[in-house]
Each structure stands twice: as structure tokens, then as C-alpha cells.
Design a protein around this motif. Structure first.
Motif, short mmCIF file in Angstrom:
data_model
loop_
_atom_site.label_atom_id
_atom_site.label_comp_id
_atom_site.label_asym_id
_atom_site.label_seq_id
_atom_site.Cartn_x
_atom_site.Cartn_y
_atom_site.Cartn_z
N GLN A 25 0.84 -1.19 0.00
CA GLN A 25 0.00 0.00 0.00
C GLN A 25 0.88 1.24 0.00
O GLN A 25 2.05 1.19 0.42
N CYS A 26 0.32 2.33 -0.49
CA CYS A 26 1.07 3.58 -0.54
C CYS A 26 1.41 4.03 0.87
O CYS A 26 0.52 4.09 1.74
N VAL A 28 2.05 6.90 1.80
CA VAL A 28 1.54 8.25 2.06
C VAL A 28 0.03 8.23 2.29
O VAL A 28 -0.45 8.66 3.34
N CYS A 29 -0.73 7.72 1.33
CA CYS A 29 -2.20 7.80 1.42
C CYS A 29 -2.85 6.49 1.85
O CYS A 29 -4.05 6.47 2.15
N HIS A 31 -3.39 3.82 -0.01
CA HIS A 31 -4.09 3.11 -1.10
C HIS A 31 -3.46 1.74 -1.32
O HIS A 31 -2.25 1.58 -1.26
N SER A 34 -0.79 -0.90 -4.38
CA SER A 34 -0.15 0.31 -4.90
C SER A 34 1.35 0.18 -4.78
O SER A 34 1.85 -0.58 -3.94
N CYS A 38 2.51 6.05 -4.36
CA CYS A 38 1.65 5.97 -5.55
C CYS A 38 1.80 7.22 -6.42
O CYS A 38 2.28 8.27 -5.98
N ASP A 40 -0.51 9.15 -7.68
CA ASP A 40 -1.35 10.27 -7.26
C ASP A 40 -0.66 11.11 -6.20
O ASP A 40 -0.72 12.34 -6.24
N CYS A 41 0.00 10.48 -5.25
CA CYS A 41 0.70 11.22 -4.20
C CYS A 41 1.92 11.95 -4.76
O CYS A 41 2.25 13.05 -4.32
N ARG A 44 0.58 15.01 -6.38
CA ARG A 44 0.02 15.97 -5.43
C ARG A 44 1.09 16.63 -4.58
O ARG A 44 0.99 17.85 -4.29
N TRP A 45 2.09 15.86 -4.16
CA TRP A 45 3.02 16.36 -3.15
C TRP A 45 4.41 16.69 -3.68
O TRP A 45 5.32 16.96 -2.90
N PRO A 88 4.44 15.08 2.91
CA PRO A 88 4.57 13.87 3.74
C PRO A 88 5.99 13.31 3.77
O PRO A 88 6.24 12.27 4.38
#
Length: 245
Positions: A25-26, A28-29, A31, A34, A38, A40-41, A44-45, A88
Motif C-alpha cells: 500500500q502507498c 503516504v495515502c 491506497h 499500490s 503511488c 497520485d501522491c 500531489r506532493w 509527507p
């Protein structure tokens, strides 16, 4: 304690990259399933940040160097930072560096290997030098986090520049550097780095790239650059995973 999965991979003789094939799993988030960080993170970051070319602090887009570097030019000819040392990434770097989450090695190296300016630094350097930790600090952690990170980074980028591990010795500093300002750190770091007598030929006339996980005031990098320039390095630049602001 080291990450359990990484420990078993080591016992089986498998590379750290094998961790990326294990469903996870990610970090950070959360998910799942993953990659460890991931996409998406990452989007975003990791915003695009224009930075000072000498110390990597954020700057307005029209400026090349910050006021401090113009007034007192650092010994580094260039400094590139991939991330801001905030949420993060601060949490993840702490997990990797102090909690032994070695499953983050490949993912953190991948953040560097996909950064355009970081790749330019790697391509235009004659030798790489990870900022050395003191022997007591390595014994305390049980591993050399920068050595692992650079090995993964070189595998991902195909960089074949020599890594000057062991060329510089670092004397242990008792006072925690994170509690000191830049001037205090500069005083702490006087004479803390020393060059191995057999390493002079690897440094003289070479463009050296320093690699570190976190840059705070830049005092450590400045002290190390001074040591290398005194030894005859043609130039010293730096590539850091994260820059404190």
C-alpha cells in the motif's frame, strides 16, 4: 529494527528492488494495492519549485540565486533538491533513516531518478560522494542509509560514475545538529571531515557530486565541499533528496 521483508530478501540473496514486486500500500495515502509511493501522491506532493541554484531554497521564478548566496557565495557550485522537507516526505524519510523501513529505499531513489535536474547532475559529474555518517551513527542504525539509497539510484539511472565511499572520514559530533543554527553548525563541523590519504588521486581535478538525504542549513555540505576543494577537486555540487525551508 530493519524492515522484515527487506531482511528476508537479503537472506535469500535477492535485490532490494524485489520489494517493488510485492503487493503493498502507498506509504503516504494508504491506497492498496499500490507502489510504495503511488503516482497520485507524487503528483500531489511534488510540485514544481524554482530554487536557488547554489543552496536550493525556493525563489521567485525570475531569480537565479538567493540574497544570502549572492552576499556570501557557498563553496558548492550548484545544489539541486528534489523535495521540500515537509509533509509527507519528512515522515517517510524519518521512517527510512531512523526506523529501518528499507522498503522505502527503491521508492525514494525513484523520486530522485525521475527528477530532470537530478539526472543532469548525475550525468555531469566525474564521481559521486555520499555525505558520510559517523561510525557510531551507522552502528546505532544498523545500516548505512545513504549507501543503500545510492546503490538503488545508480541501478535505476544506469549511472556508472565511481562512488567514493570511504574516501572521507567523519568525526562524530556529540551536539545534535538539528538543534543548532547555521553558524553553530559551521563551528561544530570545523575539522569534522578528513580525507583518506589514498583518495587524493580520485578527487584531484574531478567534478564531485555530493549526495545527501536532507539539507537543512547547508553547513555540512559546505564543510565537506571545503575539504574536497582543498584536496584539489575541480568543483563540488550537491544533490539532496529534500531541502528544509
Amino acid at each position: 529494527m530493519p524492515n522484515l521483508a527487506a531482511t528476508w530478501l537479503s537472506r535469500l540473496g535477492l535485490p532490494m528492488q524485489a520489494l517493488q514486486t510485492i503487493p503493498s500500500q502507498c506509504a503516504v495515502c494508504g491506497h492498496w494495492p499500490s507502489p510504495h509511493i503511488c503516482m497520485d501522491c507524487r503528483k500531489r506532493w511534488i510540485p514544481h519549485v524554482h530554487r536557488c541554484s547554489r543552496c536550493a531554497l525556493p525563489l521567485p521564478s525570475q531569480a537565479m540565486e538567493c540574497g544570502a548566496c549572492l552576499r556570501h557565495p557557498p563553496r558548492l557550485s550548484r545544489c539541486v533538491a528534489v523535495l521540500d522537507y515537509g509533509y509527507p516526505w519528512q515522515k517517510l524519510i524519518t521512517r527510512y533513516k531512523f526506523e529501518g523501513d528499507l522498503g522505502l529505499t527503491h521508492s525514494l531513489a525513484h523520486l530522485i531518478s525521475t527528477h530532470e535536474q537530478a539526472l543532469k547532475c548525475l550525468r555531469h559529474s566525474d564521481a559521486l560522494l555520499p555525505v558520510p555518517a559517523s561510525a557510531p551513527r551507522i552502528r546505532e542504525r544498523g545500516f548505512d542509509h545513504m549507501d543503500l539509497l545510492i546503490r538503488s539510484l545508480m541501478g535505476q539511472t544506469g549511472c556508472n560514475a565511481p562512488v567514493l565511499t570511504g574516501s572521507i572520514q567523519r568525526r562524530h559530533v556529540d551536539l545534535p545538529q538539528h538543534s543548532a543554527n547555521r553558524q553553530q553548525r559551521l563551528r561544530q563541523l570545523r575539522g569534522v571531515f578528513s580525507l583518506d590519504t589514498d583518495a587524493a588521486s580520485q578527487i584531484s581535478g574531478k567534478r564531485i557530486l555530493l549526495l545527501d538525504d536532507v539539507m537543512t542549513t547547508g553547513a555540512t555540505l559546505d564543510a565537506l565541499a571545503m575539504c574536497l576543494l582543498d584536496a584539489g577537486a575541480a568543483s563540488v555540487s550537491a544533490l539532496v533528496l529534500a531541502r528544509a525551508t
